[in-house]
Design a protein around this motif. Sequence first.
Motif, PDB file in Angstrom:
ATOM      1  N   VAL A  43       0.838  -1.207   0.000  1.00 20.37           N
ATOM      2  CA  VAL A  43       0.000   0.000   0.000  1.00 20.37           C
ATOM      3  C   VAL A  43       0.871   1.254   0.000  1.00 20.37           C
ATOM      4  CG1 VAL A  43      -1.608   1.374   1.389  1.00 20.37           C
ATOM      5  CG2 VAL A  43      -2.014  -1.075   1.065  1.00 20.37           C
ATOM      6  N   VAL A  44       1.827   1.311   0.910  1.00 19.37           N
ATOM      7  CA  VAL A  44       2.663   2.514   1.015  1.00 19.37           C
ATOM      8  C   VAL A  44       3.552   2.658  -0.220  1.00 19.37           C
ATOM      9  CG1 VAL A  44       4.351   3.744   2.435  1.00 19.37           C
ATOM     10  CG2 VAL A  44       2.605   2.339   3.532  1.00 19.37           C
ATOM     11  N   LEU A  45       4.026   1.530  -0.752  1.00 19.36           N
ATOM     12  CA  LEU A  45       4.870   1.596  -1.951  1.00 19.36           C
ATOM     13  C   LEU A  45       4.085   2.127  -3.145  1.00 19.36           C
ATOM     14  CD1 LEU A  45       7.688   0.973  -3.077  1.00 19.36           C
ATOM     15  CD2 LEU A  45       6.846  -1.302  -3.685  1.00 19.36           C
ATOM     16  N   GLN A  46       2.825   1.742  -3.290  1.00 21.49           N
ATOM     17  CA  GLN A  46       2.020   2.260  -4.391  1.00 21.49           C
ATOM     18  C   GLN A  46       1.783   3.762  -4.243  1.00 21.49           C
ATOM     19  OE1 GLN A  46       1.291   0.626  -7.220  1.00 21.49           O
ATOM     20  NE2 GLN A  46       2.578  -0.932  -6.264  1.00 21.49           N
ATOM     21  N   LEU A  47       1.601   4.219  -3.015  1.00 23.56           N
ATOM     22  CA  LEU A  47       1.482   5.660  -2.792  1.00 23.56           C
ATOM     23  C   LEU A  47       2.797   6.366  -3.103  1.00 23.56           C
ATOM     24  CD1 LEU A  47      -0.635   5.612   0.490  1.00 23.56           C
ATOM     25  CD2 LEU A  47      -1.383   6.399  -1.774  1.00 23.56           C
ATOM     26  N   TRP A  48       3.897   5.712  -2.776  1.00 26.15           N
ATOM     27  CA  TRP A  48       5.211   6.269  -3.109  1.00 26.15           C
ATOM     28  C   TRP A  48       5.363   6.377  -4.634  1.00 26.15           C
ATOM     29  CZ3 TRP A  48       9.229   8.662  -0.948  1.00 26.15           C
ATOM     30  CH2 TRP A  48      10.433   8.704  -1.639  1.00 26.15           C
ATOM     31  N   ASN A  49       4.892   5.359  -5.354  1.00 30.56           N
ATOM     32  CA  ASN A  49       4.963   5.408  -6.811  1.00 30.56           C
ATOM     33  C   ASN A  49       4.124   6.553  -7.369  1.00 30.56           C
ATOM     34  OD1 ASN A  49       6.650   3.185  -6.932  1.00 30.56           O
ATOM     35  ND2 ASN A  49       4.970   1.720  -7.184  1.00 30.56           N
ATOM     36  N   ILE A  66      -6.158   8.283   4.835  1.00 28.04           N
ATOM     37  CA  ILE A  66      -5.754   7.685   3.554  1.00 28.04           C
ATOM     38  C   ILE A  66      -5.543   6.174   3.656  1.00 28.04           C
ATOM     39  CG2 ILE A  66      -3.995   7.708   1.746  1.00 28.04           C
ATOM     40  CD1 ILE A  66      -3.627  10.705   2.322  1.00 28.04           C
ATOM     41  N   PRO A  67      -4.823   5.660   4.659  1.00 25.12           N
ATOM     42  CA  PRO A  67      -4.646   4.200   4.721  1.00 25.12           C
ATOM     43  C   PRO A  67      -5.963   3.438   4.804  1.00 25.12           C
ATOM     44  CG  PRO A  67      -3.066   5.280   6.155  1.00 25.12           C
ATOM     45  CD  PRO A  67      -4.030   6.337   5.698  1.00 25.12           C
ATOM     46  N   ALA A  68      -6.960   4.037   5.474  1.00 23.90           N
ATOM     47  CA  ALA A  68      -8.254   3.357   5.621  1.00 23.90           C
ATOM     48  C   ALA A  68      -8.994   3.223   4.299  1.00 23.90           C
ATOM     49  CB  ALA A  68      -9.114   4.122   6.628  1.00 23.90           C
ATOM     50  N   ASP A 111      -9.299  -2.182   5.884  1.00 27.73           N
ATOM     51  CA  ASP A 111      -9.841  -1.990   7.229  1.00 27.73           C
ATOM     52  C   ASP A 111      -9.285  -3.047   8.188  1.00 27.73           C
ATOM     53  OD1 ASP A 111     -11.095  -4.224   6.263  1.00 27.73           O
ATOM     54  OD2 ASP A 111     -13.143  -3.490   6.564  1.00 27.73           O
ATOM     55  N   ASP A 112      -8.263  -3.768   7.723  1.00 26.75           N
ATOM     56  CA  ASP A 112      -7.645  -4.791   8.557  1.00 26.75           C
ATOM     57  C   ASP A 112      -6.767  -4.124   9.613  1.00 26.75           C
ATOM     58  OD1 ASP A 112      -5.625  -6.699   9.503  1.00 26.75           O
ATOM     59  OD2 ASP A 112      -6.428  -8.046   7.976  1.00 26.75           O
ATOM     60  N   PRO A 113      -7.058  -4.326  10.910  1.00 21.90           N
ATOM     61  CA  PRO A 113      -6.282  -3.649  11.965  1.00 21.90           C
ATOM     62  C   PRO A 113      -4.785  -3.975  11.923  1.00 21.90           C
ATOM     63  CG  PRO A 113      -8.272  -4.627  12.868  1.00 21.90           C
ATOM     64  CD  PRO A 113      -8.153  -5.134  11.469  1.00 21.90           C
ATOM     65  N   ALA A 114      -4.448  -5.224  11.611  1.00 19.61           N
ATOM     66  CA  ALA A 114      -3.034  -5.598  11.580  1.00 19.61           C
ATOM     67  C   ALA A 114      -2.297  -4.883  10.442  1.00 19.61           C
ATOM     68  CB  ALA A 114      -2.896  -7.113  11.423  1.00 19.61           C
ATOM     69  N   VAL A 115      -2.949  -4.765   9.286  1.00 23.65           N
ATOM     70  CA  VAL A 115      -2.329  -4.076   8.155  1.00 23.65           C
ATOM     71  C   VAL A 115      -2.205  -2.585   8.450  1.00 23.65           C
ATOM     72  CG1 VAL A 115      -2.538  -3.518   5.699  1.00 23.65           C
ATOM     73  CG2 VAL A 115      -3.171  -5.793   6.519  1.00 23.65           C
ATOM     74  N   LEU A 116      -3.255  -1.994   9.024  1.00 23.12           N
ATOM     75  CA  LEU A 116      -3.200  -0.569   9.366  1.00 23.12           C
ATOM     76  C   LEU A 116      -2.098  -0.278  10.375  1.00 23.12           C
ATOM     77  CD1 LEU A 116      -7.025   0.202   9.600  1.00 23.12           C
ATOM     78  CD2 LEU A 116      -5.428   1.058   7.874  1.00 23.12           C
ATOM     79  N   GLU A 117      -1.895  -1.179  11.301  1.00 22.58           N
ATOM     80  CA  GLU A 117      -0.822  -0.994  12.280  1.00 22.58           C
ATOM     81  C   GLU A 117       0.547  -0.991  11.595  1.00 22.58           C
ATOM     82  OE1 GLU A 117       0.895  -3.093  16.387  1.00 22.58           O
ATOM     83  OE2 GLU A 117      -0.856  -3.927  15.353  1.00 22.58           O
TER      84      GLU A 117
END
Length: 472
Positions: free
Chosen positions: A285-291, A349-351, A355-361
């Motif tokens: 997720v963060v890498l795609q936002l970085w792209n 933005i991450p949400a 909505d997975d709590p482990a992924v959001l963490e």
Amino acid sequence: MPAPQPRDTAGPEPDAPPHVVPEATARRILGLAVPALGVLAAEPLYLLFDIAVVGRLGALALAGLAIGGLVLAQVSTQLTFLSYGTTARAARLHGAGRRDAAVAEGVQATWLALGVGTAILLVGQVLAEPVAALIAGDPEIADAAVSWLRVALFGAPLILVGLAGNGWMRGVQDTARPLRYVLAGLALSAVLCPVLVHGLLGAPRWELAGSAVANVAGQGVSAALFVGALLRAGVPLRPRRAVIVAQLRLGRDLIARSLAFQACFLSAAAVAARFGAAAVAAHQVVLQLWNFVALTLDSLAVAAQALVGAALGAGARSGAKRLAWRITAWSTVFAAGLALAFLLGGDVIPALFTDDPAVLEQIDVAWWFFVALMPAAGVVFALDGVLLGAGDAAFLRTATLASALFGFLPVVWCSLVWGWGLAGIWTGLTVFIVFRMAAVVWRTRSGRWAVAGADRQIRRETVRDETEGQDR
């Protein structure tokens, strides 16, 4: 009687009166950057649409598209020298007042694109099955990938022609036509994709293969428009071996640079996967936002490349240096604005992605690295464009390889050994960006990149070609 000496038409040397080029005003910079951003963003946006259409066929088709698309994507990723290298050479000639010679760089790049693209098509047909099987693992997914890839490979020469076309048009400071050409092709693909995949409007239902046919059709339209622009330009169309060899020499450095990027990002994904599904999902997720951020910053780098190359071709060393720092300041301020937007949107933005709590963490761990890196990335992307415009690809190759080998990769693999998780991976990316920033700032401040006038290599190529023409 001795043969007449070939006329030197390579442009002014540093001590010659410079050709006057338009001042690089804010309006001119944006006029180049905004259409370039459209070209850079159009393909990723279409790929999302393609995924949505194919996704209706089920998980197997989607997995096949993912594997096949990954293989074909290496074509454009590793051969971007057809775009960036051609821009650097064409921009210098354009600045020297030799627009026909600048367009002729596009002719040679197009010949090279057709040759390399045809080789990829032929080799790809032979290797499609073993490569897909190696990547996919699952035989069913591999079969689906091959069914898509065998058709999509016919687009390889067309993709490369588009890269070459973007390159020479950027070099002559025309980024509006490439945007129109790319959008025309993607529009056709967007219409054909659902029709051929799902058999709409009485068309045959080709499923996954329909996606590939739609892609090739659109790529064919874009390639035809770029070739048509060359034909209308009225420049000689014969291949020139010396120019093609020089483009390949520049391409060697840019390919090595691209491979360094690939090694870094593949290593990061592999290490993230070792920390579990939540970690690798968050990293993606963060890498795609970085792209996404990279695309926006790269549009200013394209403007820097075209304008700096033209200024140096015109003999304006001091103007090129001023332009370098002006665009860097713009890019840094813009990147800082993006950083502020993502900082304020850190809870929202991450949400949008999960909505997975482990992924959001896990996203929260990488998020602060992502935000903090943006201003530094603004500097790096802008000065990358400056140095590419100056034809300083060899330095960029060395700097990128060194930053990867002594910065990114050691930290990333140490994070695996000592269990640092995403914090370790994104620390590696931070070191990579900081090392590259130090290198390009030092190089730009040194002024060694600012070689004014027509490039001596281009001069030699011109003389050699004219001599060969007289001999014939």
